[in-house]
Each structure stands twice: as C-alpha cells, then as structure tokens.
Scaffold this motif. Structure first.
Motif, PDB file in Angstrom:
ATOM      1  N   LYS A  83       2.671  -5.922 -10.559  1.00 17.94           N
ATOM      2  CA  LYS A  83       3.166  -4.738 -11.274  1.00 17.94           C
ATOM      3  C   LYS A  83       2.048  -3.769 -11.666  1.00 17.94           C
ATOM      4  N   GLN A  84       0.962  -4.333 -12.163  1.00 15.07           N
ATOM      5  CA  GLN A  84      -0.161  -3.482 -12.564  1.00 15.07           C
ATOM      6  C   GLN A  84      -0.821  -2.880 -11.313  1.00 15.07           C
ATOM      7  N   HIS A  85      -1.299  -1.672 -11.420  1.00 16.45           N
ATOM      8  CA  HIS A  85      -1.978  -1.056 -10.280  1.00 16.45           C
ATOM      9  C   HIS A  85      -3.390  -1.631 -10.138  1.00 16.45           C
TER      10      HIS A  85
ATOM     11  N   ARG B 201      -6.273  -2.945  -7.098  1.00 15.90           N
ATOM     12  CA  ARG B 201      -6.581  -2.677  -5.704  1.00 15.90           C
ATOM     13  C   ARG B 201      -6.686  -3.940  -4.848  1.00 15.90           C
ATOM     14  N   GLU B 202      -7.485  -4.883  -5.320  1.00 18.94           N
ATOM     15  CA  GLU B 202      -7.759  -6.078  -4.517  1.00 18.94           C
ATOM     16  C   GLU B 202      -7.402  -7.336  -5.308  1.00 18.94           C
ATOM     17  N   MET B 203      -7.144  -8.421  -4.593  1.00 19.68           N
ATOM     18  CA  MET B 203      -6.830  -9.687  -5.254  1.00 19.68           C
ATOM     19  C   MET B 203      -7.965 -10.133  -6.182  1.00 19.68           C
ATOM     20  N   THR B 204      -9.206  -9.875  -5.762  1.00 18.15           N
ATOM     21  CA  THR B 204     -10.337 -10.303  -6.600  1.00 18.15           C
ATOM     22  C   THR B 204     -10.556  -9.378  -7.798  1.00 18.15           C
ATOM     23  N   ASP B 205      -9.702  -8.382  -7.985  1.00 20.76           N
ATOM     24  CA  ASP B 205      -9.680  -7.640  -9.251  1.00 20.76           C
ATOM     25  C   ASP B 205      -8.826  -8.349 -10.288  1.00 20.76           C
ATOM     26  N   LEU B 206      -8.055  -9.326  -9.855  1.00 25.43           N
ATOM     27  CA  LEU B 206      -7.200 -10.095 -10.777  1.00 25.43           C
ATOM     28  C   LEU B 206      -7.961 -11.298 -11.330  1.00 25.43           C
TER      29      LEU B 206
ATOM     30  N   TRP C 234      13.601 -10.802  -7.518  1.00 24.35           N
ATOM     31  CA  TRP C 234      13.127 -11.628  -8.634  1.00 24.35           C
ATOM     32  C   TRP C 234      11.978 -10.888  -9.311  1.00 24.35           C
ATOM     33  N   GLN C 235      11.814 -11.067 -10.609  1.00 19.66           N
ATOM     34  CA  GLN C 235      10.645 -10.489 -11.279  1.00 19.66           C
ATOM     35  C   GLN C 235      10.336 -11.227 -12.555  1.00 19.66           C
ATOM     36  N   ASP C 236       9.097 -11.112 -12.975  1.00 18.94           N
ATOM     37  CA  ASP C 236       8.706 -11.525 -14.320  1.00 18.94           C
ATOM     38  C   ASP C 236       7.806 -10.422 -14.868  1.00 18.94           C
ATOM     39  N   ALA C 237       7.044 -10.712 -15.902  1.00 21.08           N
ATOM     40  CA  ALA C 237       6.253  -9.664 -16.542  1.00 21.08           C
ATOM     41  C   ALA C 237       5.135  -9.144 -15.641  1.00 21.08           C
ATOM     42  N   ARG C 238       4.679  -9.995 -14.698  1.00 25.33           N
ATOM     43  CA  ARG C 238       3.490  -9.641 -13.919  1.00 25.33           C
ATOM     44  C   ARG C 238       3.764  -9.119 -12.516  1.00 25.33           C
ATOM     45  N   LEU C 239       4.866  -9.580 -11.915  1.00 22.61           N
ATOM     46  CA  LEU C 239       5.103  -9.211 -10.504  1.00 22.61           C
ATOM     47  C   LEU C 239       6.582  -9.135 -10.198  1.00 22.61           C
ATOM     48  N   ARG C 240       6.892  -8.582  -9.046  1.00 22.07           N
ATOM     49  CA  ARG C 240       8.278  -8.572  -8.575  1.00 22.07           C
ATOM     50  C   ARG C 240       8.310  -8.935  -7.093  1.00 22.07           C
ATOM     51  N   VAL C 241       9.444  -9.495  -6.675  1.00 25.31           N
ATOM     52  CA  VAL C 241       9.680  -9.810  -5.260  1.00 25.31           C
ATOM     53  C   VAL C 241      10.814  -8.919  -4.791  1.00 25.31           C
ATOM     54  N   VAL C 242      10.595  -8.233  -3.673  1.00 23.54           N
ATOM     55  CA  VAL C 242      11.644  -7.353  -3.146  1.00 23.54           C
ATOM     56  C   VAL C 242      11.948  -7.720  -1.701  1.00 23.54           C
ATOM     57  N   HIS C 243      13.155  -7.353  -1.271  1.00 22.81           N
ATOM     58  CA  HIS C 243      13.542  -7.487   0.136  1.00 22.81           C
ATOM     59  C   HIS C 243      13.383  -6.126   0.777  1.00 22.81           C
ATOM     60  N   VAL C 244      12.721  -6.114   1.936  1.00 23.90           N
ATOM     61  CA  VAL C 244      12.423  -4.866   2.616  1.00 23.90           C
ATOM     62  C   VAL C 244      13.469  -4.627   3.703  1.00 23.90           C
ATOM     63  N   GLU C 245      14.025  -3.429   3.732  1.00 22.18           N
ATOM     64  CA  GLU C 245      15.019  -3.047   4.733  1.00 22.18           C
ATOM     65  C   GLU C 245      14.266  -2.607   5.986  1.00 22.18           C
TER      66      GLU C 245
END
Lengths: 140, 140
Positions: free
Chosen positions: A39-41, A43-48, A15-26
């Motif tokens: 999506k944007q690089h 570093r920390e949650m409190t940078d958002l 799943w994805q939208d403009a800001r993030l994506r969800v992936v399944h990890v093998e």
C-alpha cells in the motif's frame, strides 16, 4: 508525479490488510493473473523492513498456493518489475502450455491465440481460498 | 528429462551454501544480472518448506541490496518464471533507463542498442559484497 498504484486499486480487490492488497487483473486469456500490491509507495523490496518483506512474500506465496489449488497451472510465474510503475507490486500468474505466450513470459512475444476460458467466478473463488489461507497464517 | 540447472552451475558462481547458489549471468548489456538457484530440483516456491522459502528470498534480497549498493540501478527486476526450466531460480537484474529493453522487461521487445559497460571485475565485486552481507545474516 502521479503513481497509478497510489491513485487506484489496480484490479479487482480480492484481499487486503493494513499493509497490502491482492487484486485480480483483467487480462484476456489469463484468468489466473493476480497482483500483490504494497500500500505504501515504496520503490524496491529492500526499502521495506524485514518483517514487511516477509509479510509481502508470504502473501505472494499464499496467492501461488491458491492458484495451484484452484487451477493446477503448468507453471506459476512471479515477478516484481516496476519499470513503468516503481511502486512495489508482485505479479503472480498461473501459466499453461496452451496460453498465449508460453513458454515465453507474458511480457514476451505472443506465441498463439491461446485464450483460456475459466469459470466467471474465478476471482471470487480465489478471494475465498485466499481469505481462508491467510486467516490461519502468521503475518510476519 | 535433463534439467539445465541440475546439470550445470548456470553462470559464474558468486556465492553458495548447502541449499542454493548465486551466479552472475553473462548477458550482453546487463552487467548486473544475477540468478539465485535452489540446488534441489524443485518446481515451485510453494514446494519448499517455509524456512527454505525464507532463506531463498533473503538471498534474493541480499543480491538486490548488493546490486543497489554497487550499481545504483534505476530499478531492480526480480522474477521466478521457469517456463523453460522448471527448477526454482530467481532472476535479479539491475535495470537502467538506457539499457536495451527499459522500461520493458528483459524478456520484452528491445528498445535500443543500449549496451552498458561496467568494470570487468563487477562479478568479483558482487561476490565480495554478497559474502560480507550473507556472512552476517540469519539464514532463516
């Protein structure tokens, strides 16, 4: 410096939208292992900004809800570490008493062989359930 | 069945309100190790109502902000595991390149001695900064 999560999807896209994506990890033995990747690089949650943090966590908890609904795990593990890859991403992992590391974290010492089988179409099932859940959710 | 987080505070109390508490964890080499513990015995984040989830995560991110402000860690690690103690609690950990496990998780293999000293009053400093930050925050 190259960042793996800027350079690649990082798993099977669910799943994805403009800001993030969800992936399944093998990951062998862990059929319910997803990641929510900003999506944007950053570093920390409190940078958002607050609204972006909320959107990120609402998506993390939507993944938790879907994993519970589809797999009924003994516990869900959620983590944002990023020591190797300092780009905001959340691990959301369905854990079972008989999996390879339980009750240790998946980053801890292996406890047993514990390869858990799951239907081959589990990523597709997670993707469908997530799309349904997030379509009806407010995003902030 | 007895639950450790129902029976005890789980660390040095730094901040609390009616719904949750923040404690400092005494872990050698990790002076910036806090936990946010939901007071009610709830297993998973998705067992909480949306407003409670938001309040919990806002508190987690307030702890992250305070640890960054006071300690300037190389990375902050955040995790809700609960395989041993299935009662909602978040680990919020200031990580440094020279700490005992970096870049592994603190639940992974030890990499070096890496005992990091910090001012003895670090828990008190965290408590003060957290009180200031949470006093001005909206709680939902």
């Amino acid at each position: 410096m190259a960042c793996d999560l800027c350079a690649s999807v990082g798993g099977e896209l669910l799943w994805q939208d403009a800001r993030l994506r969800v992936v399944h990890v093998e990951e062998a033995g862990y059929p319910g292992y997803c990641r929510v990747i900003w999506k944007q690089h950053v570093r920390e949650m409190t940078d958002l900004a607050q609204a972006d943090r909320n959107h990120c966590m609402n998506t993390v908890f939507a993944v938790e809800a879907v994993l519970r609904e589809l797999m009924a795990p003994d516990k869900v593990n959620i983590a944002s570490l990023g020591n190797f890859t300092p780009h905001v991403h959340w691990h959301v992992i369905a854990r079972f008493r008989d999996d390879a590391h339980f009750p240790q974290s998946v980053w801890g010492e292996r406890q047993r062989a514990g390869r858990r089988a799951a239907p081959q179409d589990m990523p597709a099932r997670i993707a469908r359930a997530l799309a349904a859940r997030l379509a009806s959710a407010h995003s902030t």
